[in-house]
Enzyme design. Structure first.
Site, short mmCIF file in Angstrom:
data_model
loop_
_atom_site.label_atom_id
_atom_site.label_comp_id
_atom_site.label_asym_id
_atom_site.label_seq_id
_atom_site.Cartn_x
_atom_site.Cartn_y
_atom_site.Cartn_z
N CYS A 138 0.96 -1.17 -0.04
CA CYS A 138 0.05 -0.01 0.02
C CYS A 138 0.90 1.19 -0.03
CB CYS A 138 -0.91 -0.07 1.40
SG CYS A 138 -1.82 -1.40 1.29
N ALA A 139 1.46 1.49 -1.13
CA ALA A 139 2.82 2.26 -1.13
C ALA A 139 2.66 3.94 -1.27
CB ALA A 139 3.82 1.81 -2.34
N ALA A 140 1.42 4.25 -1.78
CA ALA A 140 1.59 5.71 -1.96
C ALA A 140 1.00 6.40 -0.91
CB ALA A 140 0.30 5.84 -2.88
N PRO A 141 1.80 7.78 -0.74
CA PRO A 141 2.40 8.50 -1.63
C PRO A 141 4.08 8.03 -1.58
CG PRO A 141 2.10 9.74 0.19
CD PRO A 141 1.32 8.59 0.45
N ASN B 177 6.74 7.67 0.54
CA ASN B 177 7.82 7.82 1.58
C ASN B 177 8.50 6.49 2.06
OD1 ASN B 177 8.22 10.62 1.24
ND2 ASN B 177 6.58 11.03 3.02
N LYS B 178 7.73 5.68 2.34
CA LYS B 178 8.41 4.41 2.76
C LYS B 178 8.77 3.57 1.63
CE LYS B 178 5.38 4.21 6.71
NZ LYS B 178 4.30 5.49 6.48
N ASP C 190 -0.56 0.30 -5.35
CA ASP C 190 -1.70 0.96 -4.66
C ASP C 190 -2.52 1.13 -5.53
OD1 ASP C 190 -1.32 3.15 -2.17
OD2 ASP C 190 -3.12 3.61 -3.23
N ARG D 80 -2.58 9.10 -5.98
CA ARG D 80 -1.76 8.95 -4.97
C ARG D 80 -0.60 8.29 -5.58
NH1 ARG D 80 -3.28 9.26 0.67
NH2 ARG D 80 -2.01 7.63 1.13
N CYS E 276 -0.70 4.34 11.44
CA CYS E 276 -0.66 5.45 12.26
C CYS E 276 -2.02 5.43 13.10
CB CYS E 276 -0.54 6.89 11.28
SG CYS E 276 -1.69 7.04 10.02
#
Ligand code: SAM
Length: 322
Positions: free
Chosen positions: A106-109, A111-112, A130, A135, A238
């Site tokens: 679930c990559a977007a946007p 940063n990870k 994603d 995104r 988060c």
């Protein structure tokens, strides 16, 4: 270049993009720009033009709350990424090696994703999925700015990806950061921090929503575990809710026997705040996972690591997919 904004009291974190530069080189630039390198977090008071190395994450620098760095040349040219410390933890838990293959479910946007590529020294491959095309476009822009060259994007549900496709046969690492309630994001945190501080539990936002999210989060982890070569997985949210964190981990541990929890010494071992023994996790298991809260100077966040303990049962996966 360091202006002040006092809207939030969390520290500002700078992740060094190891594709482009080194931590020492970035430190030199900030010193040249008039920042003083300090060793004690107490020296990072709001009015100080100071910074320090992060004590837990080797590629992260810490600045006082309110330091604004988005005009700094190191940010503009992609040498550093402005990223909350907690969100820098998952890639360090996955520990993808240079030259290997990893996936970001679930990559977007992104940063990870770009953090994994940084740790992999831009060598190997990262498959980034994603569902959201807008995104995903942002991911392409951010990871291009970060000079990542090994990302293959696919705009689709990770749950529809075939883990037995030969294309993924070498995928050893998986970073899973699925949609969550977002209850740990700082501006929404005050009430939740108070609830924890007084020994209470945050209220579930909108009846039943957490149960639906947890079901989705569990399905993402179980799906990643079906990639035959997968050996190390991080799961993060988060959220501060046990239902999306410890309870999800406990459900996954109960539902399969190929993966166990990564031991505490492999999951940001210097970080003191660990999980809570709730939602089905034992105190020993809770010690293996990480929580962060705004009182730690970050967003509210949760990270767990899974490691393979038994070879993949490819036939069982084949049957499951039929
Ligand atoms: N990891 C990202 C980062 O650090 O930049 C943030 C990911 S965000 C918490 C969750 C993402 O999951 C959203 O971009 C959303 O579009 C995506 N998503 C939701 N359901 C999905 C699915 N079934 N497959 C793939 N991505 C999905």
């Amino acid at each position: 270049l360091a202006l002040r904004d006092t809207a939030t009291a969390t520290f500002r974190y700078v992740r060094v993009n190891l594709i482009v530069t080194t931590v020492d080189a970035v430190i030199e630039v900030f010193i040249r720009d008039g920042f003083k390198l300090v060793e004690d977090v107490k020296a990072l008071n709001v009015n100080a033009h100071r910074f320090m190395r992060d004590g837990d994450l080797s590629d992260v620098l810490v600045f006082p709350p309110g330091t604004v760095l988005h005009l700094h040349p190191l940010y503009v040219d992609g040498s550093v990424v402005l990223q909350d410390k907690a969100s820098c933890m998952p890639a360090h838990v996955v520990q993808p090696q240079p030259g290997s293959e990893a996936l970001d479910a679930c990559a977007a946007p992104g940063n990870k994703t770009s953090h994994m590529v940084s740790l992999m020294a831009n060598k190997g491959r990262v498959h980034a999925f994603d569902m959201d095309s807008r995104r995903m476009q942002t991911l392409v822009e951010l990871t291009t700015k970060a000079r990542c060259r090994i990302i293959e994007t696919q705009c689709m549900s990770f749950l529809d990806v075939d883990p037995l496709d030969p294309k993924y046969a070498q995928v050893e690492y998986a970073l899973l950061d699925p949609s969550c309630s977002g209850s740990g994001i700082v501006n929404r945190m005050d009430a939740l921090v108070d609830a924890y501080a007084s020994g209470g539990r945050p209220q579930e936002p909108q009846g039943g929503r957490l149960a639906g999210l947890a079901e989705f989060q569990i399905s993402i982890i179980m799906h990643a575990m079906r990639f035959p070569a997968a050996k190390r997985i991080s799961y993060s949210t988060c959220s501060v809710h046990v239902e999306e964190n410890e309870a999800v981990v406990a459900a996954v541990l109960a539902a399969q026997d190929e993966f166990g929890l990564a031991p505490a010494e492999q999951v940001i071992p210097t970080w003191k705040r660990r999980g809570v023994a709730e939602g089905g996790l034992t105190p020993e298991q809770a010690a293996c996972v990480v929580r962060t809260l705004p009182e730690d100077g970050t967003n509210g966040f949760f990270v767990a690591g899974f490691v393979r303990q038994k070879p993949a049962d490819v036939e069982a996966t084949r049957r499951h997919l039929q």
